[in-house]
Design a protein around this motif. Structure first.
Motif, short mmCIF file in Angstrom:
data_model
loop_
_atom_site.label_atom_id
_atom_site.label_comp_id
_atom_site.label_asym_id
_atom_site.label_seq_id
_atom_site.Cartn_x
_atom_site.Cartn_y
_atom_site.Cartn_z
N PHE A 194 0.83 -1.21 0.00
CA PHE A 194 0.00 0.00 0.00
C PHE A 194 0.86 1.25 0.00
N LEU A 195 1.85 1.29 0.88
CA LEU A 195 2.70 2.46 1.00
C LEU A 195 3.49 2.69 -0.29
N PHE A 196 4.06 1.63 -0.85
CA PHE A 196 4.86 1.77 -2.07
C PHE A 196 3.99 2.27 -3.21
N ASN A 197 2.80 1.70 -3.36
CA ASN A 197 1.93 2.12 -4.46
C ASN A 197 1.46 3.56 -4.29
N GLU A 243 16.33 4.35 -4.08
CA GLU A 243 16.90 4.21 -2.74
C GLU A 243 15.94 4.76 -1.69
N TYR A 244 15.35 5.92 -2.00
CA TYR A 244 14.36 6.53 -1.10
C TYR A 244 13.21 5.56 -0.86
N TYR A 245 12.65 4.98 -1.93
CA TYR A 245 11.52 4.06 -1.79
C TYR A 245 11.92 2.79 -1.06
N PHE A 246 13.14 2.33 -1.28
CA PHE A 246 13.61 1.15 -0.56
C PHE A 246 13.57 1.41 0.94
N TYR A 247 14.16 2.54 1.37
CA TYR A 247 14.19 2.84 2.80
C TYR A 247 12.80 3.17 3.35
N LEU A 248 11.96 3.74 2.53
CA LEU A 248 10.59 4.03 2.96
C LEU A 248 9.83 2.73 3.24
N VAL A 249 9.93 1.80 2.33
CA VAL A 249 9.25 0.50 2.51
C VAL A 249 9.89 -0.26 3.66
N GLU A 250 11.21 -0.22 3.74
CA GLU A 250 11.91 -0.90 4.83
C GLU A 250 11.49 -0.31 6.18
N GLY A 251 11.44 1.01 6.27
CA GLY A 251 11.01 1.66 7.51
C GLY A 251 9.59 1.27 7.88
N SER A 252 8.71 1.20 6.90
CA SER A 252 7.32 0.81 7.17
C SER A 252 7.23 -0.63 7.64
N LYS A 253 8.01 -1.49 7.02
CA LYS A 253 8.02 -2.90 7.43
C LYS A 253 8.52 -3.02 8.87
N LEU A 254 9.63 -2.36 9.16
CA LEU A 254 10.20 -2.43 10.50
C LEU A 254 9.26 -1.84 11.55
N GLU A 296 17.45 11.98 4.43
CA GLU A 296 18.72 12.42 3.85
C GLU A 296 18.59 12.57 2.33
N ILE A 297 17.77 11.74 1.74
CA ILE A 297 17.55 11.77 0.29
C ILE A 297 16.51 12.81 -0.08
N HIS A 298 15.42 12.85 0.68
CA HIS A 298 14.29 13.73 0.36
C HIS A 298 13.77 14.37 1.66
N PRO A 299 14.41 15.46 2.10
CA PRO A 299 14.07 16.06 3.41
C PRO A 299 12.66 16.63 3.51
N GLU A 300 12.01 16.90 2.38
CA GLU A 300 10.68 17.48 2.43
C GLU A 300 9.57 16.44 2.29
N SER A 301 9.88 15.21 2.59
CA SER A 301 8.88 14.15 2.48
C SER A 301 7.90 14.21 3.65
N GLY A 302 6.66 14.55 3.35
CA GLY A 302 5.63 14.58 4.37
C GLY A 302 5.37 13.19 4.94
N VAL A 303 5.40 12.19 4.07
CA VAL A 303 5.14 10.80 4.49
C VAL A 303 6.15 10.39 5.55
N VAL A 304 7.43 10.63 5.30
CA VAL A 304 8.47 10.20 6.23
C VAL A 304 8.38 10.98 7.54
#
Length: 191
Positions: free
Chosen positions: A28-31, A56-67, A85-93
């Motif tokens: 869900f998060l990745f899509n 790389e951003y999406y990898f860490y985003l999905v990894e963070g959500s899984k963890l 570090e990759i995308h500092p303005e990410s509201g999701v993160v």
């Protein structure tokens, strides 16, 4: 069947259920995030991200959500920090980090990250509700009411926004009538 066999089956079943939940959450998060490819939460194109950095951003985003889903909050914090570090303005993160800090009862950090998420996308109901709730619970009622009322103005029929604002008003004796009006509105809209 022996007790040991039953316990092993239950253990495998629990692991399987947790993995399924984690995979569904990641999917869900990745899509939902991939549909915003190279777009910041403010709606501006982020041309600074190369395709490799974006992946790389999406990898860490999905990894963070899984963890986070599995309860490994320290590791999730590390993964989400790599996203920033990759995308500092990410509201999701920023939103996800705020939620982890709330769970850890670190409300000052939760406030920092929820504010960033809300500032990057003030139209996002969930970012706004989280930030308003934190403001309310940390004693900044004036900021909380501004956010709740702005969310209601932008989303006049959203039940979550109506309920949160009504609860806020109900906690203040001076605003009790406003709470009743909102609860009546909710009843008229949803029965």
């Amino acid at each position: 069947m022996r007790t040991k066999d039953i316990n092993m089956k239950l253990s495998y079943r629990n692991i399987l259920i947790m993995n399924i939940i984690a995979l569904l959450a990641m999917s869900f998060l990745f899509n939902s995030c991939k549909s915003q490819s190279n777009i910041s939460d403010s709606g501006t194109y982020n041309s600074k991200l190369s395709e490799a950095k974006e992946m790389e951003y999406y990898f860490y985003l999905v990894e963070g959500s899984k963890l986070k889903t599995l309860g490994y909050f320290k590791d999730a914090l590390e993964a989400y920090t790599k996203c920033l570090e990759i995308h500092p303005e990410s509201g999701v993160v920023n939103y996800e980090l705020a939620n982890i800090y709330i769970f850890q009862k670190d409300y000052s950090q939760a406030e920092v990250y929820s504010e960033k998420a809300y500032k990057y996308n003030p139209k996002n109901i969930w970012y706004g509700l989280l930030y308003a709730n934190i403001m309310n619970n940390t004693g900044n009622k004036k900021e909380a009411i501004k956010i709740y009322e702005k969310l209601l103005e932008d989303n006049p029929e959203n039940a979550d926004v109506i309920i949160e604002l009504a609860d806020f008003y109900a906690s203040d004796k001076k605003s009790y009538k406003k709470a009743i009006e909102l609860f009546d509105r909710l009843e008229n809209n949803y029965g």
